[in-house]
Design a protein around this motif. Sequence first.
Motif, PDB file in Angstrom:
ATOM      1  N   LEU A 162      -4.148  -6.922   4.479  1.00  0.00           N
ATOM      2  CA  LEU A 162      -5.306  -6.027   4.898  1.00  0.00           C
ATOM      3  C   LEU A 162      -6.345  -6.940   4.855  1.00  0.00           C
ATOM      4  O   LEU A 162      -6.572  -7.724   4.604  1.00  0.00           O
ATOM      5  CB  LEU A 162      -5.611  -5.227   3.536  1.00  0.00           C
ATOM      6  N   SER A 163      -7.425  -6.781   5.441  1.00  0.00           N
ATOM      7  CA  SER A 163      -9.162  -7.284   6.512  1.00  0.00           C
ATOM      8  C   SER A 163      -9.209  -7.123   4.538  1.00  0.00           C
ATOM      9  O   SER A 163      -9.290  -6.843   4.269  1.00  0.00           O
ATOM     10  CB  SER A 163      -9.794  -6.367   7.706  1.00  0.00           C
TER      11      SER A 163
ATOM     12  N   LYS B 109     -12.824  -6.062   4.144  1.00  0.00           N
ATOM     13  CA  LYS B 109     -13.540  -4.948   3.905  1.00  0.00           C
ATOM     14  C   LYS B 109     -11.895  -4.198   3.031  1.00  0.00           C
ATOM     15  O   LYS B 109     -12.779  -3.078   2.715  1.00  0.00           O
ATOM     16  CB  LYS B 109     -13.728  -4.490   5.317  1.00  0.00           C
ATOM     17  N   GLU B 110     -10.769  -3.744   4.146  1.00  0.00           N
ATOM     18  CA  GLU B 110     -10.042  -3.116   3.646  1.00  0.00           C
ATOM     19  C   GLU B 110      -9.348  -3.317   2.246  1.00  0.00           C
ATOM     20  O   GLU B 110      -9.213  -2.221   1.322  1.00  0.00           O
ATOM     21  CB  GLU B 110      -8.722  -3.161   5.222  1.00  0.00           C
TER      22      GLU B 110
ATOM     23  N   SER C 254      -0.568  -8.768   1.337  1.00  0.00           N
ATOM     24  CA  SER C 254      -1.211  -7.078   2.006  1.00  0.00           C
ATOM     25  C   SER C 254      -1.530  -6.963   4.062  1.00  0.00           C
ATOM     26  O   SER C 254      -1.497  -6.148   3.944  1.00  0.00           O
ATOM     27  CB  SER C 254      -2.089  -6.498   1.294  1.00  0.00           C
TER      28      SER C 254
ATOM     29  N   THR D 164     -12.502  -1.935  -0.125  1.00  0.00           N
ATOM     30  CA  THR D 164     -11.929  -0.251  -0.490  1.00  0.00           C
ATOM     31  C   THR D 164     -10.737   0.297  -0.943  1.00  0.00           C
ATOM     32  O   THR D 164     -10.828   1.699  -2.273  1.00  0.00           O
ATOM     33  CB  THR D 164     -12.597   0.280   1.126  1.00  0.00           C
ATOM     34  N   GLU D 165      -9.839  -0.511  -0.678  1.00  0.00           N
ATOM     35  CA  GLU D 165      -7.968   0.107  -1.642  1.00  0.00           C
ATOM     36  C   GLU D 165      -8.628  -0.690  -3.301  1.00  0.00           C
ATOM     37  O   GLU D 165      -8.199   0.332  -4.022  1.00  0.00           O
ATOM     38  CB  GLU D 165      -7.382  -1.046  -0.874  1.00  0.00           C
TER      39      GLU D 165
ATOM     40  N   TRP E 224     -10.874   1.946  -4.626  1.00  0.00           N
ATOM     41  CA  TRP E 224     -10.259   3.448  -4.633  1.00  0.00           C
ATOM     42  C   TRP E 224      -9.513   3.348  -5.862  1.00  0.00           C
ATOM     43  O   TRP E 224      -9.439   3.998  -6.700  1.00  0.00           O
ATOM     44  CB  TRP E 224      -9.424   4.208  -3.869  1.00  0.00           C
TER      45      TRP E 224
ATOM     46  N   GLU F  58      -5.010 -10.714  -0.650  1.00  0.00           N
ATOM     47  CA  GLU F  58      -4.888 -10.780   1.320  1.00  0.00           C
ATOM     48  C   GLU F  58      -4.309 -11.072   2.105  1.00  0.00           C
ATOM     49  O   GLU F  58      -3.786 -10.474   3.477  1.00  0.00           O
ATOM     50  CB  GLU F  58      -6.919 -11.741   1.623  1.00  0.00           C
TER      51      GLU F  58
ATOM     52  N   LYS G  93       0.215  -1.723   0.228  1.00  0.00           N
ATOM     53  CA  LYS G  93      -0.097  -0.247   0.093  1.00  0.00           C
ATOM     54  C   LYS G  93       0.856   1.069   0.019  1.00  0.00           C
ATOM     55  O   LYS G  93       0.512   2.354  -0.483  1.00  0.00           O
ATOM     56  CB  LYS G  93      -1.348  -0.082   1.187  1.00  0.00           C
TER      57      LYS G  93
END
Length: 146
Positions: A56-57, A59-60, A54, A63-64, A67, A51, A17
Amino acid sequence: MIVITDSNEVISALIQKNGVVARIFRAKSNIQFIAPNYIIDEVKNHYSKIEKLSNLSKKELKTEFEWLLSRIKIIDTKKIPKKYLFEALQIVRDVDYDDLFFVALNRYKGYKIWSSDKELIKGVEAKGYKIFITTSELKKHLYKIE
């Protein structure tokens, strides 16, 4: 400058990220990113791997990814004339079929493909096609990115 964004760049931005690729997407610049809608399915096919790598969850990650997609103009592959799909097929058939739509979009629009896929680049360039731009080259078009 407009570049066709390969899936591996989006995956890289999701995994790291704060990495260079993610910073290129976040930079205020005159670079416009486009990609065939196939990019969405290709990235989603690697979701579990992304996942894990990274941290990241779900959800994250969602979202990422949303974006990043907001930064990329998505082109429906149905809008690419068959002539260019056929040309791309001849180019990628013994390299990587997964890159058919990216190469077809290059043939149709003429923009370079931003990719870090060394095998793809090597295979396509061996056929005489200089259609790629690297992350290093892209960085040169940005104001102060490390």
